[in-house]
Scaffold this motif. Structure first.
Motif, short mmCIF file in Angstrom:
data_model
loop_
_atom_site.label_atom_id
_atom_site.label_comp_id
_atom_site.label_asym_id
_atom_site.label_seq_id
_atom_site.Cartn_x
_atom_site.Cartn_y
_atom_site.Cartn_z
N ALA A 10 0.84 -1.21 0.00
CA ALA A 10 0.00 0.00 0.00
C ALA A 10 0.87 1.25 0.00
CB ALA A 10 -0.93 -0.01 1.21
N GLY A 11 1.93 1.25 0.79
CA GLY A 11 2.81 2.41 0.83
C GLY A 11 3.49 2.66 -0.51
N ARG A 12 3.89 1.59 -1.18
CA ARG A 12 4.53 1.74 -2.50
C ARG A 12 3.55 2.34 -3.50
NH1 ARG A 12 4.59 -1.17 -7.02
NH2 ARG A 12 3.34 -2.82 -6.05
N VAL A 13 2.31 1.86 -3.49
CA VAL A 13 1.30 2.37 -4.42
C VAL A 13 1.02 3.85 -4.16
CG1 VAL A 13 -1.11 2.18 -5.16
CG2 VAL A 13 0.23 0.12 -4.74
N LEU A 14 0.86 4.21 -2.90
CA LEU A 14 0.58 5.61 -2.56
C LEU A 14 1.76 6.50 -2.93
CD1 LEU A 14 -1.15 5.16 0.93
CD2 LEU A 14 -2.23 5.85 -1.22
N SER A 15 2.97 6.00 -2.78
CA SER A 15 4.15 6.78 -3.16
C SER A 15 4.17 7.03 -4.66
CB SER A 15 5.42 6.04 -2.72
OG SER A 15 6.57 6.75 -3.12
N ILE A 70 -6.79 -0.19 -14.16
CA ILE A 70 -5.68 0.08 -15.07
C ILE A 70 -4.35 0.10 -14.32
CG2 ILE A 70 -4.67 1.85 -16.56
CD1 ILE A 70 -7.50 2.56 -17.46
N ALA A 71 -4.32 0.69 -13.13
CA ALA A 71 -3.07 0.74 -12.36
C ALA A 71 -2.60 -0.66 -11.98
CB ALA A 71 -3.27 1.59 -11.11
N LEU A 96 -4.68 -6.96 -1.39
CA LEU A 96 -5.09 -6.20 -0.21
C LEU A 96 -4.31 -4.89 -0.09
CD1 LEU A 96 -5.60 -8.92 2.55
CD2 LEU A 96 -7.34 -7.55 1.41
N GLY A 97 -3.05 -4.91 -0.48
CA GLY A 97 -2.26 -3.68 -0.45
C GLY A 97 -2.84 -2.64 -1.40
N TYR A 98 -3.18 -3.07 -2.59
CA TYR A 98 -3.82 -2.16 -3.55
C TYR A 98 -5.18 -1.69 -3.04
CZ TYR A 98 -1.00 -1.55 -7.72
OH TYR A 98 -0.05 -1.13 -8.60
N ALA A 99 -5.95 -2.62 -2.46
CA ALA A 99 -7.26 -2.25 -1.93
C ALA A 99 -7.13 -1.22 -0.81
CB ALA A 99 -8.00 -3.50 -1.43
N LEU A 100 -6.13 -1.40 0.04
CA LEU A 100 -5.91 -0.46 1.14
C LEU A 100 -5.50 0.91 0.61
CD1 LEU A 100 -5.66 0.17 4.14
CD2 LEU A 100 -3.35 -0.78 4.09
N ALA A 101 -4.55 0.93 -0.34
CA ALA A 101 -4.08 2.20 -0.89
C ALA A 101 -5.20 2.96 -1.57
CB ALA A 101 -2.93 1.95 -1.87
N PHE A 102 -5.91 2.29 -2.46
CA PHE A 102 -6.99 2.98 -3.16
C PHE A 102 -8.19 3.20 -2.26
CE2 PHE A 102 -4.55 1.67 -6.87
CZ PHE A 102 -4.67 2.80 -7.67
N GLY A 103 -8.31 2.40 -1.21
CA GLY A 103 -9.37 2.67 -0.24
C GLY A 103 -9.14 3.99 0.48
N LEU A 104 -7.89 4.26 0.85
CA LEU A 104 -7.56 5.55 1.48
C LEU A 104 -7.82 6.71 0.51
CD1 LEU A 104 -4.25 4.57 3.32
CD2 LEU A 104 -6.50 4.95 4.34
N LEU A 105 -7.45 6.49 -0.76
CA LEU A 105 -7.73 7.52 -1.77
C LEU A 105 -9.24 7.70 -1.96
CD1 LEU A 105 -5.01 6.55 -4.39
CD2 LEU A 105 -5.01 8.58 -2.92
N ALA A 106 -9.98 6.61 -1.85
CA ALA A 106 -11.44 6.69 -1.99
C ALA A 106 -12.05 7.53 -0.87
CB ALA A 106 -12.04 5.29 -1.98
N ILE A 107 -11.49 7.43 0.32
CA ILE A 107 -11.99 8.24 1.44
C ILE A 107 -11.78 9.73 1.16
CG2 ILE A 107 -11.65 8.79 3.88
CD1 ILE A 107 -10.99 5.86 4.35
#
Length: 244
Positions: A10-15, A70-71, A96-107
């Motif tokens: 998740a941290g890598r995706v957000l970065s 796409i990501a 789950l890492g992707y879901a967590l990262a994009f979940g934070l972005l969704a918020i």
């Protein structure tokens, strides 16, 4: 599957997204602009108050579906996923890492979209604004999870777009945006009762009109959550290491 690996993913995706202003703009700004456009179209009418909650469900859902799918697909096509899975990283950690990262972005996206609809576009909310936010977040997470599911089956970005007529458009047409679902033909109404976006639109409309109690809204959110979990589980099982 471990929490440390999930959080690291998740941290890598957000970065990566932090260094991509176009993706940030698409995620955070575009849904609000589209909601504002709909409000502008129906200026001086009561139409936006009736369809505004559905727009809060619709635009974040579509954007999260597209960006997430796409990501995730690009990770596989570029070979990044195969290299990651050669390390002690499981498919569940990745999804789950992707879901967590994009979940934070969704918020963040939902907070901006709801605030813009209510405080700028003047959408009248008779119920709890926090409950409206909660339903809207679950709807954006639904778009994220379905995007992850689509990316597990698609081989190219074009195929991801091809999934929209299958996973997205029927939900828009049968979700009660254009006509009440009760006015649909019996077969289509029965199908709409099983589509997750219908639950999100019903819940957001009910909160906006304050027409149902919190327990009824919680039931709708629980159904959406079940769809989210199911999509993530299926996506993690069917995810391929690389695109042939």
């Amino acid at each position: 599957m471990t929490l440390a690996r999930t959080f690291a993913t998740a941290g890598r995706v957000l970065s990566q997204i932090r260094h991509d202003p176009r993706t940030i703009g698409l995620l955070v700004v575009v849904p609000s602009l589209l909601i504002g456009l709909v409000a502008w179209i129906f200026t001086d009418t009561a139409v936006f108050d009736s369809i505004g909650p559905a727009m809060i469900a619709l635009f974040p859902f579509i954007v999260m579906f597209l960006v997430t799918s796409i990501a995730t697909l690009r990770e596989r096509r570029s070979g990044t996923l195969e290299r990651l899975l050669s390390m002690p990283l499981g498919k569940g950690d990745f999804i789950l890492g992707y879901a967590l990262a994009f979940g934070l972005l969704a918020i963040v996206q939902t907070a901006v979209a709801v605030s813009f609809a209510v405080f700028v576009c003047g959408l009248e909310i008779d119920g709890s604004i926090w409950l409206l936010f909660g339903v809207a977040v679950s709807d954006a997470l639904l778009g994220t999870s379905l995007g992850l599911l689509a990316s597990a089956f698609a081989r190219t970005e074009f195929q991801v777009v091809q999934f929209m007529p299958v996973l997205v458009f029927p939900q828009i047409l049968l979700g009660g945006i254009f006509i009440p679902r009760s006015d649909l033909p019996d077969v289509l109404e029965a199908i709409s009762e099983w589509l997750p976006l219908s639950f999100a639109i019903d819940a957001l409309t009910a909160v906006a009109n304050d027409s149902e109690d919190a327990a009824w809204i919680a039931t709708k959110i629980a159904v959406i959550a079940a769809w989210i979990v199911g999509a993530i589980v299926i996506g993690s099982i069917t995810l391929r290491r690389r695109t042939p």
